[in-house]
Design an enzyme around this catalytic site. Structure first.
Site: not given
Ligand code: A2P
Length: 347
Positions: A13, A101, A130, A214, A243
């Protein structure tokens, strides 16, 4: 055409996760089955893929059974928490986080630069930072012709590097400021709309922040040049998703601007974009949504006979993250490198 495989996106997501989904579709990745994983917050929500509606699942112990490739982009702690389960399930994790990494057993791959290093992996392959990927793709073709001795880079990094919620925050903040309000930032530490600040990653003992270190350490690992001199200043700017970087390169011997242009114009993953008559050079809006890193304003450093100046822009979510990860997965499939050749890694 490689045999279709089962893929899971961990963090489906997020800003990078949704781009991974788009890339698997647009690049016609050889897929048998696709699983979308995120946190329990998103379980039950849906995303579209090739016209079908896929339901997002909360990641759990059994999520990786029968999965061949996990494209992980859910942050370092999530990658660390699930790496062992993923590897034990027999899948290979292409990890977008910084968790592994610098682990000497884990290859750090930019397919245009060091594809051969992906052959010996322990079930985990790391996708570089990135800003590092974007710089590395642009300058490696020059380094191959004549070794670079020192890199001085300043970055202008978009909100997308801090995730989908940071991008949303900048939009809402901009609107609020235009309405005469003074919004309080929640995701980023300071207001980014109509502002900028030195990169918000934690500071290290050297006085450099982690993002800057990094760029130093990952460039050395990708180039296999452990003593390459690199210094970086990373800055967050109110741009949504691409960027930019001002790069000063010092070579051992003079490197002609004409030759540098010719090399950049022919190299994979980069595109020369400059119109000196119009004073037109790469901008984030040119790079957004594009695969290639745009390079321009290549000029002789007037302060050093062996120096070149470059300006680059690249889509942070695409080549800086999701595209590079999908290219790594494609490489593993094409070369038949899915199974680990190195047996253990401490996870
Ligand atoms: P969710 O949308 O359910 O919070 P971004 O880097 O754009 O903020 O996205 C981070 C991604 O990592 C999202 O899909 C988020 O899901 C997911 N995420 C964050 N914490 C967890 C977790 N503990 N377990 C699984 N997925 C996670």
């Amino acid at each position: 055409m490689s045999k279709p495989v089962n893929v899971a996106i961990l963090g489906a997501t997020g800003a990078v996760g949704t781009e991974l989904l788009e890339l698997l579709e647009s690049r016609n990745f050889p897929l048998n089955n696709l699983k979308l994983l995120a946190s329990p917050r998103s379980a039950g929500n849906t995303l579209k893929f090739k016209g079908e509606t896929l339901t997002i699942e909360a990641v759990e112990e059994s999520s990786f059974q029968d999965i061949d490739v996990v494209l992980a982009s859910a942050g370092g702690s999530t990658s660390k928490a699930w790496a062992k389960t993923i590897v034990e399930a027999g899948a290979v994790m292409v990890d977008n986080s910084s968790a592994f990494r610098m682990n000497p057993e884990v290859p750090l791959i930019v397919p245009e630069i060091n594809p051969e290093a992906a052959a010996n992996h322990p079930g985990i392959i790391a996708n570089p930072n990135c800003t590092t990927i974007l710089m590395a793709v642009a300058i490696y073709p020059l380094h191959k012709i004549q070794p670079i001795e020192r890199i001085v880079v300043s970055t202008y990094q978009s909100a997308s590097g801090a995730g989908a919620r940071a991008m949303e925050e900048v939009k809402i903040q901009s609107q609020a400021i235009l309405n005469g309000e003074q919004p309080q930032p929640e995701i980023l530490p300071y207001p980014l709309a109509f502002n900028l600040f030195p990169h918000n990653s934690p500071l290290t003992d050297t006085g450099y922040c982690e993002e800057e270190m990094k760029m130093v350490n990952e460039t050395r690992k990708i180039f296999n040049e452990p003593t390459l001199k690199v210094t970086a200043t990373c800055v967050r700017v109110p741009v949504l998703r691409a960027h930019s970087e001002a790069i000063n390169l010092e070579f051992k011997n003079p490197f002609s601007v004409a030759q540098a242009r010719e090399i950049i114009a022919q190299s994979p993953g980069v595109k020369l974009l400059e119109d000196w008559q119009k004073n037109y050079f790469p901008m984030p809006i040119d790079a957004s949504g594009k695969d290639d890193v745009l390079v321009g304003r290549i000029r002789q450093d007037i302060s050093h006979p062996c120096g070149l100046e470059l300006w680059i822009c690249g889509d942070q979510i695409r080549k800086g993250a999701a595209l590079n990860a999908v290219q790594i997965a494609e490489l593993l499939l094409e070369e038949n490198w899915l199974k680990p050749k190195v047996s253990t890694v401490k996870v």
